[in-house]
Every structure is written in C-alpha cells, then in structure tokens.
Design a protein around this motif. Structure first.
Motif, PDB file in Angstrom:
ATOM      1  N   ARG A  12       0.882  -1.179   0.000  1.00  0.00           N
ATOM      2  CA  ARG A  12       0.000   0.000   0.000  1.00  0.00           C
ATOM      3  C   ARG A  12       0.918   1.227   0.000  1.00  0.00           C
ATOM      4  O   ARG A  12       1.705   1.412   0.929  1.00  0.00           O
ATOM      5  CB  ARG A  12      -0.882  -0.048   1.257  1.00  0.00           C
ATOM      6  N   VAL A  13       0.853   2.009  -1.053  1.00  0.00           N
ATOM      7  CA  VAL A  13       1.853   3.060  -1.272  1.00  0.00           C
ATOM      8  C   VAL A  13       1.534   4.303  -0.434  1.00  0.00           C
ATOM      9  O   VAL A  13       0.426   4.832  -0.504  1.00  0.00           O
ATOM     10  CB  VAL A  13       1.903   3.453  -2.771  1.00  0.00           C
ATOM     11  N   LYS A  14       2.516   4.745   0.348  1.00  0.00           N
ATOM     12  CA  LYS A  14       2.370   6.007   1.104  1.00  0.00           C
ATOM     13  C   LYS A  14       3.058   7.139   0.349  1.00  0.00           C
ATOM     14  O   LYS A  14       2.606   8.279   0.377  1.00  0.00           O
ATOM     15  CB  LYS A  14       3.039   5.872   2.486  1.00  0.00           C
ATOM     16  N   ALA A  15       4.211   6.837  -0.279  1.00  0.00           N
ATOM     17  CA  ALA A  15       4.949   7.861  -1.024  1.00  0.00           C
ATOM     18  C   ALA A  15       5.642   7.199  -2.207  1.00  0.00           C
ATOM     19  O   ALA A  15       6.088   6.048  -2.118  1.00  0.00           O
ATOM     20  CB  ALA A  15       5.982   8.526  -0.116  1.00  0.00           C
ATOM     21  N   HIS A  63       3.291   0.322   3.180  1.00  0.00           N
ATOM     22  CA  HIS A  63       3.057  -0.768   4.143  1.00  0.00           C
ATOM     23  C   HIS A  63       2.845  -2.078   3.398  1.00  0.00           C
ATOM     24  O   HIS A  63       2.136  -2.112   2.380  1.00  0.00           O
ATOM     25  CB  HIS A  63       1.804  -0.470   4.975  1.00  0.00           C
ATOM     26  N   ASP A  64       3.456  -3.150   3.902  1.00  0.00           N
ATOM     27  CA  ASP A  64       3.194  -4.465   3.304  1.00  0.00           C
ATOM     28  C   ASP A  64       1.860  -4.999   3.830  1.00  0.00           C
ATOM     29  O   ASP A  64       1.172  -4.326   4.613  1.00  0.00           O
ATOM     30  CB  ASP A  64       4.379  -5.427   3.522  1.00  0.00           C
ATOM     31  N   PHE A 106       8.580   8.165   5.016  1.00  0.00           N
ATOM     32  CA  PHE A 106       8.137   7.495   3.788  1.00  0.00           C
ATOM     33  C   PHE A 106       8.586   8.294   2.563  1.00  0.00           C
ATOM     34  O   PHE A 106       9.000   7.728   1.556  1.00  0.00           O
ATOM     35  CB  PHE A 106       6.611   7.332   3.780  1.00  0.00           C
ATOM     36  N   GLU A 107       8.514   9.629   2.657  1.00  0.00           N
ATOM     37  CA  GLU A 107       8.907  10.481   1.522  1.00  0.00           C
ATOM     38  C   GLU A 107      10.387  10.278   1.202  1.00  0.00           C
ATOM     39  O   GLU A 107      10.765  10.184   0.032  1.00  0.00           O
ATOM     40  CB  GLU A 107       8.628  11.964   1.847  1.00  0.00           C
ATOM     41  N   GLU A 108      11.230  10.261   2.247  1.00  0.00           N
ATOM     42  CA  GLU A 108      12.676  10.067   2.027  1.00  0.00           C
ATOM     43  C   GLU A 108      12.953   8.671   1.460  1.00  0.00           C
ATOM     44  O   GLU A 108      13.710   8.524   0.497  1.00  0.00           O
ATOM     45  CB  GLU A 108      13.441  10.270   3.344  1.00  0.00           C
TER      46      GLU A 108
END
Ligand SMILES: NC(=O)c1ccc[n+]([C@@H]2O[C@H](COP(=O)([O-])OP(=O)(O)OC[C@H]3O[C@@H](n4cnc5c(N)ncnc54)[C@H](OP(=O)(O)O)[C@@H]3O)[C@@H](O)[C@H]2O)c1
Length: 322
Positions: free
Chosen positions: A36-39, A71-72, A130-132
């Motif tokens: 599930r993509v956060k960044a 997140h996995d 998450f961005e980094e």
C-alpha cells in the motif's frame, strides 16, 4: 483505485498522455505481494515512458512510477526494489537480460497499491520518512552503485557530477560528500551551482568550464551536452560512469583518442541490486544523510510535478504522497 498513468505517447508533449483517475487493483501473481503506497518519487524514467521510450502502445494504459515506500500486507513499513528480475535468475538482478523496472512490464507505483515479487520488498529504516525512503529505489540507488560499485571510489578520491540539479545528480553529490570524496559539480544555472555547494559540493562550475584539477571519476547523467567535458576532466586512468543521456545519446565527438591514450574507463550503470539497496538504506540510517526533496505533492497533483521535471525546474526529488 486512484493512479497516475500513461494513456498515450508523445515525444514532444509527454504530458499530453498523462492521465489521473481510476484504475483496477493490481493482479497479484504467485510469489508476489502488494504494498500500500504512502509515497512514490518521480524519475526522468516516467517522462521517458510518456515519450514512448521502453513501452509499446499495446501495453497502455500503464501506471507510471518505479519507486515506492509504504506498508506491506502485514502493516510493516517497507520500501520496494524497482528491478523485477526473472524468478529463475540468480545473482546481480541488474544483469538479468529479462529484467524490467516497475512500470515497464508491470504496473507502477503511482497508485494506491502496487504488486511486486515478495523478494522485492525490503524493510524501511524507521529513521527515514516514507517520503525520504521513496527517493531511494531508483535515483539514489543508481547514484550509490555508480560511485561505490562501478567507480569503486574511496575516501579522499575526487569526483565530478554533471548537471547538479537532477534527482540522480543531487543524490551523487550528497552521497559522495558523505562518503569522504572531493566533490565537483556543474550546472547551467547559477542558482543551482550555489545550491550544489550547500548540498556538499566543494566547488561548482558552469557546464563545460575547466575544473581546478583533473578527477578520478566523472558521473554522467546528462549525455551528449557534457560528454566531451567529462572525458577532458578525467585524470589518466580515470573512470566515467554513465547512467543516462538526458540531452541525447550521441555526442558530437566520442573522444576515442583520449580514451585509449589516457587509458580511460567508460562504465555503464543501471539501477542497483537488492543488496545495494539494503546497503544504501543502512548508509542513510547510520550517517543521518537524507535525500534532498524539492517538493512533495499529493498524487492528485502529479501533473505539476511532471511539468516541473519536463522544464528542468527542480533541485532534488519530487515526491507524490497519498
Ligand atoms: N540507468 C539507470 O538506471 C538510470 C537511473 C536513473 C536515472 N537515469 C537517467 O539519468 C538521467 C537523469 O535522471 P534524473 O531522474 O536525475 O533526471 P532529472 O531530475 O530530470 O535531471 C535533470 C538534470 O539534467 C541536467 N541536464 C538536462 N539537460 C541538460 C543539458 N542539455 N545540458 C546540461 N545539463 C542538462 C540538469 O542539470 P542543470 O539544470 O543543473 O544544468 C538537471 O540537473 C535521465 O536521463 C534518466 O533517464 C538512468
């Protein structure tokens, strides 16, 4: 699910083929999982895709994006290795002739969810946001392999980074400085030269200008526009590592005389291995070094990020979040 995807190609107007909207959830083959993509960060690769480089009409629509952190399925914080190798391949994944990057054969990361082989999922260091972390899998991994694997640079060595402002170039400057190297950079833009110094370059000169010394290695992402300068900046026996050719792949002069007479090495480089991605994540965790993020935008505003990259109006990485 919401996604940013290519629906057509245009060499001259790549943004005309960019669509934002609903796409089906990804299919999950045997041995694969979802993140599930956060960044997710933007790379020049995504612009090439919209120009039709590396993709065929029949593969459209294709969700763009190589890089992701999220997140996995068990809720763990992870990052995604973007190089998809054949399941039977053993060894350096970047050398698998059947390898592809996410968004080439398989749907990419500019979406709520991405499907990837289980072995492409790595733990995200807690110390990285998450961005980094989303900056690591393409630009930063490419830079890491160019400097420390392909050029085999060691503390005290010198390096020139061509075209200071790009995602790979800013990663090269930051990692080179953190790795104890003497760092030179070029940029066409005075403001970007100043920012390259702030980022860690010892000196930054105008594109094509003579350096105060010849260097052990040059990192090339620009291509035709800087190729001659790259070879002229090397000491005898030095190495140029090339991972891209934004300004074109065919320099006016290839400088073969200089290459053999000064015994220069020309080393191609593409992405990096899973192990190198792990080493890079550890390197950042331990040293406190962080990717420079030019701007963070919600995925719904992805078009603004693509436009900035197409115009060269960036210094560092552009990251999309959900
Ligand atoms: N092989 C691989 O695995 C791999 C991985 C990542 C990237 N790449 C390639 O590497 C290249 C850079 O990627 P990126 O994501 O870092 O792109 P980017 O962020 O768009 O990089 C743009 C940089 O290119 C420089 N530049 C562009 N045109 C130039 C010209 N005509 N003369 C001088 N400099 C020029 C700019 O330098 P200034 O504005 O500072 O002068 C700017 O810093 C792309 O071609 C990409 O496809 C390859």
């Amino acid at each position: 699910m919401f996604a940013a995807y290519a629906e057509s190609f245009s060499k001259d107007d790549p943004l005309s083929g960019l669509a934002l909207g609903d796409r089906p959830e990804p299919e999950v083959p045997e041995g694969w999982t979802t993140v599930r993509v956060k960044a997710a960060s933007l790379n020049h690769h995504d612009l090439w895709s919209l120009r039709g480089v590396g993709l065929k009409e029949e593969q459209l629509p294709m969700t763009l994006g190589c890089d992701a952190a999220g997140h996995d399925e068990d809720g763990n914080e992870v990052l995604v290795h973007a190089v998809i190798s054949d399941p039977t391949w053993v060894g350096d994944e970047t050398l698998d002739p059947k390898r592809s990057l996410l968004s080439e054969k398989h749907q990419g990361t500019f979406a709520e969810k991405v499907a990837v082989p289980r072995s492409n999922v790595l733990p995200k260091p807690q110390s990285l946001s998450f961005e980094e972390a989303a900056c690591l899998p393409t630009a930063w991994l490419t830079a890491y392999r160019m400097l420390f694997t392909q050029a085999d640079l060691k503390p005290g060595d010198s390096v020139l980074v061509q075209g200071a402002g790009g995602g790979v170039a800013t990663a090269l400057i930051t990692l080179a400085r953190a790795g104890g190297l003497r760092v030179f950079a070029t940029s066409r833009d005075e403001q970007k030269r100043k920012r390259a110094i702030d980022l860690g370059a010892h000196e930054a000169v105008e594109s094509g200008a003579r350096l105060p010394q010849r260097v052990d290695a040059v990192m090339e992402t620009v291509g035709a526009a800087t190729w001659q300068h790259s070879l002229k900046s090397l000491r005898p026996g030095g190495t140029v590592v090339v991972c891209g050719a934004t300004s074109g792949p065919n320099p006016d002069a290839t400088e073969l005389n200089r290459i053999f007479f000064l015994q220069l090495r020309v080393h191609g480089s593409t992405m990096g291995t899973r192990d190198e991605l792990r080493q890079l994540a550890d390197f950042l965790d331990v040293t406190g070094t962080r990717p420079l993020i030019d701007r963070t935008l919600p995925l719904s505003k992805a078009r603004d990020g693509f436009a900035a990259m197409a115009e060269g109006d960036l210094f560092g990485k552009i990251v999309f979040t959900r």
